[in-house]
Scaffold this active site. Structure first.
Site, PDB file in Angstrom:
ATOM      1  N   THR A   1     -21.457  56.884 -85.176  1.00 56.59           N
ATOM      2  CA  THR A   1     -22.001  57.769 -83.877  1.00 56.59           C
ATOM      3  C   THR A   1     -22.756  56.849 -82.413  1.00 56.59           C
ATOM      4  OG1 THR A   1     -23.408  58.961 -84.817  1.00 56.59           O
ATOM      5  CG2 THR A   1     -20.853  59.620 -85.034  1.00 56.59           C
TER       6      THR A   1
ATOM      7  N   GLU B   1     -23.436  63.715 -81.173  1.00 53.83           N
ATOM      8  CA  GLU B   1     -22.581  62.548 -81.085  1.00 53.83           C
ATOM      9  C   GLU B   1     -21.482  62.580 -81.244  1.00 53.83           C
ATOM     10  OE1 GLU B   1     -24.064  61.447 -85.013  1.00 53.83           O
ATOM     11  OE2 GLU B   1     -24.896  63.540 -85.282  1.00 53.83           O
TER      12      GLU B   1
HETATM   13  N1  RBF Z   1     -23.511  66.634 -90.502  1.00 52.03           N
HETATM   14  C1  RBF Z   1     -23.674  67.819 -90.840  1.00 52.03           C
HETATM   15  O1  RBF Z   1     -24.645  68.172 -91.252  1.00 52.03           O
HETATM   16  N2  RBF Z   1     -22.599  68.188 -90.689  1.00 52.03           N
HETATM   17  C2  RBF Z   1     -21.000  68.925 -90.464  1.00 52.03           C
HETATM   18  O2  RBF Z   1     -20.578  69.418 -90.571  1.00 52.03           O
HETATM   19  C3  RBF Z   1     -21.027  67.718 -89.786  1.00 52.03           C
HETATM   20  N3  RBF Z   1     -19.947  67.004 -89.169  1.00 52.03           N
HETATM   21  C4  RBF Z   1     -19.706  66.429 -88.388  1.00 52.03           C
HETATM   22  C5  RBF Z   1     -18.713  66.390 -88.013  1.00 52.03           C
HETATM   23  C6  RBF Z   1     -18.224  65.362 -86.817  1.00 52.03           C
HETATM   24  C7  RBF Z   1     -17.066  64.758 -86.638  1.00 52.03           C
HETATM   25  C8  RBF Z   1     -19.487  63.825 -86.638  1.00 52.03           C
HETATM   26  C9  RBF Z   1     -19.544  62.527 -85.672  1.00 52.03           C
HETATM   27  C10 RBF Z   1     -20.354  64.237 -87.352  1.00 52.03           C
HETATM   28  C11 RBF Z   1     -20.880  64.990 -88.677  1.00 52.03           C
HETATM   29  N4  RBF Z   1     -21.957  65.164 -88.695  1.00 52.03           N
HETATM   30  C12 RBF Z   1     -22.218  66.632 -89.911  1.00 52.03           C
HETATM   31  C13 RBF Z   1     -23.330  64.665 -88.473  1.00 52.03           C
HETATM   32  C14 RBF Z   1     -23.501  63.538 -89.408  1.00 52.03           C
HETATM   33  O3  RBF Z   1     -24.411  63.662 -90.483  1.00 52.03           O
HETATM   34  C15 RBF Z   1     -24.581  62.458 -88.156  1.00 52.03           C
HETATM   35  O4  RBF Z   1     -23.349  61.681 -87.555  1.00 52.03           O
HETATM   36  C16 RBF Z   1     -24.820  61.268 -88.813  1.00 52.03           C
HETATM   37  O5  RBF Z   1     -25.903  61.581 -90.265  1.00 52.03           O
HETATM   38  C17 RBF Z   1     -25.384  60.012 -88.666  1.00 52.03           C
HETATM   39  O6  RBF Z   1     -26.336  60.934 -87.590  1.00 52.03           O
HETATM   40 MG    MG Z   2     -25.556  58.125 -84.294  1.00 51.75          MG
END
Ligand code: RBF
Ligand code: MG
Length: 145
Positions: free
Chosen positions: A33, A85
């Site tokens: 991301t 992100e």
């Molecule tokens: N992190 C969460 O803790 N809960 C989520 O529901 C969640 N949904 C995400 C959905 C997408 C499309 C993306 C790209 C990231 C999501 N993340 C979510 C964040 C994820 O934890 C994070 O991108 C990584 O930890 C890297 O920083």
């Molecule tokens: Mg990132």
């Protein structure tokens, strides 16, 4: 799913700086991301997962579908500040976005941010978001931005 576009969308986000993230998107999740500096508009949105297009500044008439996470990453025990992100659905062959300013357009909301029972479930859910994003973006075809 055919989701109607709510009147608050599309939201155009003008060139915004990429800041360093937690370094776990690529390594731990396999889902890189670009972490975007927040602004007033992004701050005013409810937390959750959104979809839209990334608008590359160097390629005319080209857009790439993207899924955006806006919030506190509850799976990782909640950040202090809201993180924005975006995961761009395209193979950039390892190109880094650090130091770039990027523009994108948010077209809609997919779901709230959630905590999950395991890393694998988080990854599976994000991959579902990406599939839905691809479908919606190919249908809606906002290729004129
Ligand atoms: N992190 C969460 O803790 N809960 C989520 O529901 C969640 N949904 C995400 C959905 C997408 C499309 C993306 C790209 C990231 C999501 N993340 C979510 C964040 C994820 O934890 C994070 O991108 C990584 O930890 C890297 O920083
Ligand atoms: Mg990132």
């Amino acid at each position: 799913p055919d989701k109607p576009i709510s009147p608050r969308f599309p939201i155009l986000v003008r060139p915004t700086a990429i800041i360093s993230g937690f370094g776990r998107g690529s390594s731990e999740l396999g889902i890189p991301t670009a972490n975007v500096e927040s602004n007033e508009v992004l701050n005013s949105l409810e937390t959750g997962v959104y979809f839209g297009y990334y608008l590359p500044s160097n390629e005319l008439n080209q857009v790439y579908a993207m899924s955006m996470s806006l919030g506190y990453n509850p799976f990782y025990g909640n950040l202090i500040e809201k993180a924005v992100e975006i995961h761009i659905i395209h193979d950039f062959k390892g190109k880094s976005f650090y130091g770039c300013n990027i523009s994108f357009v948010i077209l809609g909301y997919l779901r709230p941010e959630l905590n999950f029972s395991s890393l694998q479930v988080l990854i599976d859910e994000i991959n579902k978001d990406v599939e839905i994003t691809k479908q919606l973006c190919s249908k809606e075809g906002y290729l004129s931005y």
